[in-house]
Design a protein around this motif. Sequence first.
Motif, PDB file in Angstrom:
ATOM      1  N   ASP A  85       0.869  -1.180   0.000  1.00 32.07           N
ATOM      2  CA  ASP A  85       0.000   0.000   0.000  1.00 32.07           C
ATOM      3  C   ASP A  85       0.908   1.233   0.000  1.00 32.07           C
ATOM      4  O   ASP A  85       1.058   1.932   0.996  1.00 32.07           O
ATOM      5  CB  ASP A  85      -0.925  -0.011   1.227  1.00 32.07           C
ATOM      6  CG  ASP A  85      -1.897   1.147   1.234  1.00 32.07           C
ATOM      7  OD1 ASP A  85      -2.094   1.771   0.172  1.00 32.07           O
ATOM      8  OD2 ASP A  85      -2.446   1.442   2.312  1.00 32.07           O
ATOM      9  N   HIS A  86       1.531   1.496  -1.148  1.00 35.35           N
ATOM     10  CA  HIS A  86       2.551   2.537  -1.265  1.00 35.35           C
ATOM     11  C   HIS A  86       2.035   3.936  -0.913  1.00 35.35           C
ATOM     12  O   HIS A  86       2.767   4.737  -0.335  1.00 35.35           O
ATOM     13  CB  HIS A  86       3.151   2.550  -2.678  1.00 35.35           C
ATOM     14  CG  HIS A  86       3.839   1.280  -3.033  1.00 35.35           C
ATOM     15  ND1 HIS A  86       5.116   0.989  -2.640  1.00 35.35           N
ATOM     16  CD2 HIS A  86       3.405   0.195  -3.722  1.00 35.35           C
ATOM     17  CE1 HIS A  86       5.457  -0.202  -3.082  1.00 35.35           C
ATOM     18  NE2 HIS A  86       4.435  -0.722  -3.745  1.00 35.35           N
ATOM     19  N   ASP A  87       0.797   4.210  -1.266  1.00 36.34           N
ATOM     20  CA  ASP A  87       0.280   5.565  -1.007  1.00 36.34           C
ATOM     21  C   ASP A  87      -0.395   5.686   0.362  1.00 36.34           C
ATOM     22  O   ASP A  87      -0.865   6.748   0.736  1.00 36.34           O
ATOM     23  CB  ASP A  87      -0.671   6.016  -2.113  1.00 36.34           C
ATOM     24  CG  ASP A  87      -1.877   5.095  -2.281  1.00 36.34           C
ATOM     25  OD1 ASP A  87      -2.077   4.181  -1.445  1.00 36.34           O
ATOM     26  OD2 ASP A  87      -2.626   5.299  -3.261  1.00 36.34           O
ATOM     27  N   GLY A  88      -0.446   4.585   1.122  1.00 32.57           N
ATOM     28  CA  GLY A  88      -1.015   4.618   2.464  1.00 32.57           C
ATOM     29  C   GLY A  88      -2.510   4.877   2.492  1.00 32.57           C
ATOM     30  O   GLY A  88      -3.044   5.316   3.509  1.00 32.57           O
ATOM     31  N   SER A  89      -3.199   4.561   1.414  1.00 35.38           N
ATOM     32  CA  SER A  89      -4.633   4.858   1.312  1.00 35.38           C
ATOM     33  C   SER A  89      -5.508   3.866   2.073  1.00 35.38           C
ATOM     34  O   SER A  89      -6.690   4.116   2.266  1.00 35.38           O
ATOM     35  CB  SER A  89      -5.053   4.857  -0.161  1.00 35.38           C
ATOM     36  OG  SER A  89      -4.916   3.551  -0.703  1.00 35.38           O
ATOM     37  N   ASP A  93      -4.546  -0.080  -5.069  1.00 29.12           N
ATOM     38  CA  ASP A  93      -5.041   0.253  -6.403  1.00 29.12           C
ATOM     39  C   ASP A  93      -4.495  -0.782  -7.395  1.00 29.12           C
ATOM     40  O   ASP A  93      -3.752  -1.687  -7.017  1.00 29.12           O
ATOM     41  CB  ASP A  93      -4.676   1.685  -6.794  1.00 29.12           C
ATOM     42  CG  ASP A  93      -3.169   1.935  -6.863  1.00 29.12           C
ATOM     43  OD1 ASP A  93      -2.406   0.993  -7.173  1.00 29.12           O
ATOM     44  OD2 ASP A  93      -2.756   3.076  -6.620  1.00 29.12           O
ATOM     45  N   LYS A  95      -2.292  -0.650  -9.787  1.00 29.80           N
ATOM     46  CA  LYS A  95      -0.841  -0.682  -9.937  1.00 29.80           C
ATOM     47  C   LYS A  95      -0.176  -1.378  -8.739  1.00 29.80           C
ATOM     48  O   LYS A  95       0.773  -2.138  -8.902  1.00 29.80           O
ATOM     49  CB  LYS A  95      -0.305   0.740 -10.104  1.00 29.80           C
ATOM     50  CG  LYS A  95       0.943   0.811 -10.937  1.00 29.80           C
ATOM     51  CD  LYS A  95       1.159   2.258 -11.367  1.00 29.80           C
ATOM     52  CE  LYS A  95       2.230   2.413 -12.367  1.00 29.80           C
ATOM     53  NZ  LYS A  95       2.101   1.764 -13.627  1.00 29.80           N
ATOM     54  N   GLU A  96      -0.699  -1.145  -7.541  1.00 31.81           N
ATOM     55  CA  GLU A  96      -0.150  -1.797  -6.340  1.00 31.81           C
ATOM     56  C   GLU A  96      -0.437  -3.298  -6.370  1.00 31.81           C
ATOM     57  O   GLU A  96       0.416  -4.105  -5.976  1.00 31.81           O
ATOM     58  CB  GLU A  96      -0.744  -1.151  -5.086  1.00 31.81           C
ATOM     59  CG  GLU A  96      -0.254   0.279  -4.877  1.00 31.81           C
ATOM     60  CD  GLU A  96      -1.041   1.033  -3.824  1.00 31.81           C
ATOM     61  OE1 GLU A  96      -0.458   1.970  -3.232  1.00 31.81           O
ATOM     62  OE2 GLU A  96      -2.233   0.727  -3.589  1.00 31.81           O
TER      63      GLU A  96
END
Length: 120
Positions: A85-89, A93, A95-96
Motif C-alpha cells: 500500500d505505497h500511497d497509504g490509502s 489500487d 498498480k499496487e
Amino acid sequence: EAEEGSTVSNNFAKVERQLRVSNLIAAIVLGGIAVLWSLAVGVHYRAEIQEQIVRARFLKALGLGKKYTLHQLRLGSLRLFAKHDHDGSGSLDMKEIQHLLMGLGKEVSLADVQKYIERE
C-alpha cells in the motif's frame, strides 16, 4: 589349425567390436529419448510448476512456512498489504496489486488486473 584359430579369433574380435558400437549407439539413443521425455514433462507441467513457485513465494512473502495458523496467516496478510500500500490509502489500487503479483512471480498487466477486478 593355427590359421583356423586365428580366423575364429579375428571374427570374435569383429563381433565384439560391433556389439560395443551397437551398445554405444543404443545408450546414446536412450539418453536422447530420456532428455526429450524430460523436456516434454517440463512443458506439460510448466503452468503447474509456475503456480507452485508463486504459492511458495506467496507463503514466503507472508512470512509463513508450509504449516501455519489462521492467526499467522492474518498477520502475514496485513504485513504484505502494508508493504504494497505505497500511497497509504488503506486499499490497493491496480498498480499496487500488479506490483504485489509481479513480486510473487506472476506476470500480469494492468489490463489483467482490471479484468479481474471488474469480474468480481
